[in-house]
Enzyme design. Sequence first.
Site: not given
Ligand SMILES: NC(=O)c1ccc[n+]([C@@H]2O[C@H](COP(=O)([O-])OP(=O)(O)OC[C@H]3O[C@@H](n4cnc5c(N)ncnc54)[C@H](OP(=O)(O)O)[C@@H]3O)[C@@H](O)[C@H]2O)c1
Length: 321
Positions: A14-15, A18, A134, A138
């Site tokens: 749900t992130g 995600g 990360k 890896r």
């Molecule tokens: N390329 C880009 O521009 C970019 C930008 C942003 C992120 N990213 C990458 O994308 C990936 C995901 O990032 P995101 O921004 O999508 O993440 P996010 O929305 O902050 O979090 C993703 C999910 O992680 C779980 N989570 C977060 N904090 C938690 C906690 N304290 N305890 C338990 N679960 C927790 C939750 O899962 P549930 O859904 O189960 O609650 C949440 O929905 C990362 O590797 C990030 O580096 C890339």
Amino acid sequence: MAASTKNILIFGATGLIGQHITTAILDKKEHFGRIAIFTSENTLSTKSEEIDHLKSQGVEIIAGDLTSADAVKEAYTGFDTAVSCLGRPVIHHQLKLIELAEQHPDIKRFFPSEYGTDIDYSPASAEEKPHQQKLKVRALLKTVKALQYTYVVTGPYGDADRGLYLSARPSEDEAVGTFDVKRKRAVLLGDGEGRVSLTTMRDVGKLVAAALLHPDAAKNKALRVNSFTCTPKEIVHEFEKQTGGGKWDVGLTPLDKLNELEQQAWVTNDPKAGTLTLRRIWTEGGTLYDQRDNGLIAMEDGVDSLQDAVAQAIEVQIKNS
Ligand SMILES: NC(=O)c1ccc[n+]([C@@H]2O[C@H](COP(=O)([O-])OP(=O)(O)OC[C@H]3O[C@@H](n4cnc5c(N)ncnc54)[C@H](OP(=O)(O)O)[C@@H]3O)[C@@H](O)[C@H]2O)c1
């Protein structure tokens, strides 16, 4: 034996990213078996509408504590693939998830939470602060015997949601880079002419789903995929075209200035420090390759263009203003 990625368990569904990955997997659900998400009790109550929507699409919901080995082992049963979309604050928990996956008889493939900058772009990547967690993931995956992995490397997201490459930043923060539809103002990084490779979040989802559908091509590989490559000047021209044709007010943050802001931010513990490092890497050309890997997973076509990304960014900025 051919690799199989049929029954999918998603962490972090749900992130921010995600949601897109889960949606794209569901769009292809006829090709998969079971699709489940592992989430916390907290998310079940705080995001009950999203959870109900997922349930209505046939997604199994497994609630538990990510740090409980028993909960994770039980959740893995019956799934051959784990797709992690965990956020940066919990990236380190993947080390345990991988260890448990390696020992589990069912899980065969792990997609760690990458979906961004290539953390192994050049020797200098090993020293970059935002890459450290990360890189540990890896390093562990290099040592496993049975478990296969896929890294989906997408570069920055070509979207306008908060903080992303095509977003508007508050004016006091615009040196970090901004494309502000309301103010018709952009601040471009570098000289504005360096190319950068972008992937929209909906394409990140589609590319992950495609990697799941091409398990042999994606086996033990960093897939360097994208939607398109362009320069910041080309982006602002596209914004100008799609917002009535008039010229935008355009500023620059040259690379040396970006470097200075980055150093300062780390010294003062500014939460923007990581963002500045990533933007410096992107501006230095750290998203560029001779060739992208879209073709390996049959995704050479069907990804967003610069025009598509800017149209979506305008819509998002107007909706959020
Ligand atoms: N390329 C880009 O521009 C970019 C930008 C942003 C992120 N990213 C990458 O994308 C990936 C995901 O990032 P995101 O921004 O999508 O993440 P996010 O929305 O902050 O979090 C993703 C999910 O992680 C779980 N989570 C977060 N904090 C938690 C906690 N304290 N305890 C338990 N679960 C927790 C939750 O899962 P549930 O859904 O189960 O609650 C949440 O929905 C990362 O590797 C990030 O580096 C890339």
